[in-house]
Design an enzyme around this catalytic site. Structure first.
Site, PDB file in Angstrom:
ATOM      1  N   ASP A 197       0.843  -1.196   0.000  1.00  0.00           N
ATOM      2  CA  ASP A 197       0.000   0.000   0.000  1.00  0.00           C
ATOM      3  C   ASP A 197       0.879   1.248   0.000  1.00  0.00           C
ATOM      4  OD1 ASP A 197      -2.229  -1.531  -0.207  1.00  0.00           O
ATOM      5  OD2 ASP A 197      -3.083  -1.002   1.743  1.00  0.00           O
ATOM      6  N   TYR A 200      -1.798   5.276  -2.324  1.00  0.00           N
ATOM      7  CA  TYR A 200      -3.239   5.505  -2.139  1.00  0.00           C
ATOM      8  C   TYR A 200      -3.805   6.459  -3.201  1.00  0.00           C
ATOM      9  CZ  TYR A 200      -3.136   2.850   2.184  1.00  0.00           C
ATOM     10  OH  TYR A 200      -2.997   1.839   3.093  1.00  0.00           O
ATOM     11  N   HIS A 235      -4.006  -1.603  -2.470  1.00  0.00           N
ATOM     12  CA  HIS A 235      -4.063  -0.290  -3.125  1.00  0.00           C
ATOM     13  C   HIS A 235      -3.153  -0.204  -4.350  1.00  0.00           C
ATOM     14  CE1 HIS A 235      -6.811   1.754  -0.391  1.00  0.00           C
ATOM     15  NE2 HIS A 235      -6.267   0.989   0.551  1.00  0.00           N
ATOM     16  N   HIS A 319       1.272  -8.494   2.406  1.00  0.00           N
ATOM     17  CA  HIS A 319       0.451  -7.345   2.777  1.00  0.00           C
ATOM     18  C   HIS A 319      -0.612  -7.695   3.823  1.00  0.00           C
ATOM     19  CE1 HIS A 319      -1.185  -3.406   2.617  1.00  0.00           C
ATOM     20  NE2 HIS A 319      -2.366  -3.841   2.256  1.00  0.00           N
ATOM     21  N   HIS A 328     -11.198  -4.642  11.831  1.00  0.00           N
ATOM     22  CA  HIS A 328     -11.135  -4.310  10.417  1.00  0.00           C
ATOM     23  C   HIS A 328     -10.204  -5.279   9.678  1.00  0.00           C
ATOM     24  CE1 HIS A 328     -12.215  -1.722   7.213  1.00  0.00           C
ATOM     25  NE2 HIS A 328     -10.968  -1.625   6.828  1.00  0.00           N
ATOM     26  N   HIS A 329     -10.639  -5.743   8.521  1.00  0.00           N
ATOM     27  CA  HIS A 329      -9.892  -6.731   7.717  1.00  0.00           C
ATOM     28  C   HIS A 329      -9.759  -8.076   8.426  1.00  0.00           C
ATOM     29  CE1 HIS A 329      -8.955  -3.678   4.831  1.00  0.00           C
ATOM     30  NE2 HIS A 329      -8.014  -3.086   5.539  1.00  0.00           N
ATOM     31  N   HIS A 356      -1.546  -3.696   5.901  1.00  0.00           N
ATOM     32  CA  HIS A 356      -2.976  -3.762   5.612  1.00  0.00           C
ATOM     33  C   HIS A 356      -3.849  -3.233   6.751  1.00  0.00           C
ATOM     34  CE1 HIS A 356      -6.267  -4.775   3.084  1.00  0.00           C
ATOM     35  NE2 HIS A 356      -6.659  -5.849   3.711  1.00  0.00           N
ATOM     36  N   HIS A 358      -4.352  -0.889   9.685  1.00  0.00           N
ATOM     37  CA  HIS A 358      -3.665   0.372   9.985  1.00  0.00           C
ATOM     38  C   HIS A 358      -3.471   0.539  11.484  1.00  0.00           C
ATOM     39  CE1 HIS A 358      -5.338   1.822   5.884  1.00  0.00           C
ATOM     40  NE2 HIS A 358      -4.374   0.933   5.769  1.00  0.00           N
TER      41      HIS A 358
HETATM   42 FE   LIG Z   1      -4.184  -2.688   2.477  1.00  0.00          FE
END
Ligand SMILES: [Fe+2]
Ligand SMILES: *[C@@H]1O[C@H](CO)[C@@H](O)[C@H](O)[C@H]1NC(C)=O
Ligand SMILES: *[C@@H]1O[C@H](CO)[C@@H](O)[C@H](O)[C@H]1NC(C)=O
Ligand SMILES: *[C@@H]1O[C@H](CO)[C@@H](O)[C@H](O)[C@H]1NC(C)=O
Ligand SMILES: *[C@@H]1O[C@H](CO)[C@@H](O)[C@H](O)[C@H]1NC(C)=O
Ligand SMILES: *[C@@H]1O[C@H](CO)[C@@H](O)[C@H](O)[C@H]1NC(C)=O
Length: 467
Positions: A197, A200, A235, A319, A328-329, A356, A358
């Site tokens: 990433d 962005y 990304h 990643h 998240h994720h 990935h 954050h």
């Molecule tokens: Fe990511």
């Protein structure tokens, strides 16, 4: 395909505080209660100092380097000229040498929707001397520019070497702080392991690729002087068939070349290098990885080639993390874990770095490979042959931090905190390496989390412990 999470929801924790208070959660490790600054999660404006175009007609910009071969005697030097191809030569010379050599770049361009790239140059220089400072120059006349880098020592078991870890960087004020903290860290990183990433640019309408250019100029102040080892993230996919862009990874693959052929890979999205005392394997979370796929077959063969007598430290970059206890994720890396985790244990990988998510998280040495469809053994267990998993997706992009965590903290999770920062992986010798996580809000020398890593092949001790 490109995952974006609920926009700009910040301010959960407001105010400046440098209180480091840590609380224990019964089941797992440490969930930090550090109270962080509000995110500065907007991209830096286009007229920011970090995006400045270098002066002079057609001056080379976005200069960046990466390793150019399997062993570290090669470098790939890349740059962009905006107006015309210009010179394709790199002039280079060793420090204290009067002999200048030159090498030729390839030049390419690409189009993305209504964007046309500048002239992207990639020059691979091979057979450099190990452990030597080289100067190099790109461009012509009064718009030529000079930089330098240092080659690594010849691959061998007891070489100290310091890697920086950065992920999910983007181009916000937080991203700039992450780079500044890396630059000013008293432990000097020699090479960056970047876990995916990058720019962005895909946050903009039609994935406005001019944000790939601004990002290239932003990172130049480090990337022109030390190699960044690239990993592709989501990304980088830039898959947008609605506007006719149906070739995944197009901007990334044109802009960021890697030495994948040197490790027998057939794709720039997965490859490996040896550098000093480390063997570094880069995987692609967003390419086919199942049984019989090119990535699977390559990885299986690559693990067979690892020689811990030569490179004691075995590191994997990817990643999407296998182990993350953030909401998240959650479990996005699970399908790849099912395919590859048993390799990691069998070949005693020392540490796996991912991005990935954050935030920052570090696992215990655990594995979850006993499970089959009937036995119900689906809980991660302590495993001295397993890697430590470190999520370092906290470079500071415009999506901000993820703060929501699964509760209670699972027992495999040793430390987790949603703050921006970078990591330092400092190899001392064949048995010991030190990992430190540096949060952007602290002083440059402060480590918010740290750990001695004992090599999985060479160490007598089976334990990693918190320093
Ligand atoms: Fe990511
Ligand atoms: C980015 O950081 C550098 C180094 O600290 C600083 O000189 C520069 O002004 C910063 N730029 C922005 C836009 O914050
Ligand atoms: C590309 O298209 C967008 C709108 O679709 C427009 O705003 C932009 O100026 C165009 N860029 C170029 C280089 O034509
Ligand atoms: C740079 O070189 C070009 C071509 O030789 C010349 O036209 C221009 O005036 C020079 N610019 C400066 C600032 O010296
Ligand atoms: C592993 O590396 C060592 C040190 O370079 C070398 O002596 C040995 O032959 C290598 N082993 C294999 C199987 O290639
Ligand atoms: C390896 O490095 C560690 C940490 O610096 C040190 O304690 C140890 O003595 C070193 N081992 C050897 C053989 O030098």
């Amino acid at each position: 395909m490109v995952l974006k999470w609920g926009g700009f929801s910040f301010g959960l924790v407001i105010g400046v505080s440098f209180i480091l208070s840590i609380s224990e959660v019964c089941n797992g490790g440490i969930t930090s209660t550090f109270v962080r600054n509000k995110d500065l999660a907007n991209d830096m404006p286009l007229d920011s100092d970090v995006f400045k175009v270098p002066p002079g007609y057609n001056a080379p910009q976005q200069v960046h380097i990466t390793q150019g071969d399997y062993l570290g005697k090669g470098v790939i030097i890349s740059w962009v000229t905006p107006d015309e191809p210009g010179s394709n030569l790199v002039h280079y010379w060793a420090e204290n040498s009067k002999v200048k050599s030159s090498a030729e770049s390839i030049v390419l361009t690409y189009k993305y929707y209504n964007y046309t790239s500048g002239y992207i140059h990639h020059c691979t220089i091979k057979d450099l001397k190990y452990d030597t400072k080289y100067y190099y120059e790109v461009g012509i006349g009064n718009s030529s520019r000079q930089f330098w880098f240092r080659t690594p020592p010849e691959v061998g078991p007891d070489l100290p070497y310091t890697f920086g870890l950065i992920g999910d960087l983007g181009q916000t004020h937080d991203s700039n702080r992450t780079l500044t903290h890396y630059e000013l860290n008293p432990t000097k990183g020699q090479t960056i392991l970047f876990v995916g990433d990058l720019s962005y640019a895909d946050a903009y309408p039609n994935h406005d690729n001019t944000r790939w250019d601004t990002w290239g100029r932003f990172i130049e102040r480090i990337a022109a002087y030390q190699p960044w080892i690239w990993t592709a993230g989501n990304h980088e996919i830039d898959f947008l068939p609605d506007i006719g862009e149906d070739i995944p990874f197009k901007p990334y693959i044109h802009r960021y070349h890697v030495p994948y052929k040197a490790s027998g890979s057939t794709s720039p999205l997965w490859y490996s290098i040896k550098r000093a005392s480390a063997h570094i394997i880069v995987l692609s979370s967003y390419s086919a990885f199942g049984m019989y796929t090119p990535q699977y077959k390559w990885l299986q063969a690559e693990f067979e080639k690892v020689n811990r007598t030569e490179t004691p430290w075995l590191v994997v970059l990817m990643h999407s993390p296998f182990y993350s206890s953030y909401v998240h994720h959650y479990m996005e890396g699970e399908t790849m874990r099912v395919m590859y985790e048993s390799f990691f244990v069998e070949y005693k990988v020392d540490v796996v770095f991912a991005g990935h998510v954050h935030a920052y998280e570090r696992s215990e040495r655990i594995s979850n490979i006993a499970y089959n469809v009937v036995n119900g053994l689906c809980t991660p267990v302590r495993d001295p042959s397993a890697p430590v998993y470190i999520t370092i997706g906290d470079g500071g992009n415009l999506e901000g931090l993820v703060t929501e965590m699964t509760e209670p903290q699972p027992s495999y999770s040793a430390y987790r905190e949603a703050s921006f920062g970078h990591g330092i992986f400092d190899i001392k010798n064949r048995t010991h390496a030190y990992f430190g996580w540096h949060r952007n809000q602290d002083g440059y020398a402060v480590e918010a989390d740290s750990l001695w890593l004992h090599n999985r092949y060479w160490s007598v001790s089976e334990e990693s412990y918190v320093a």
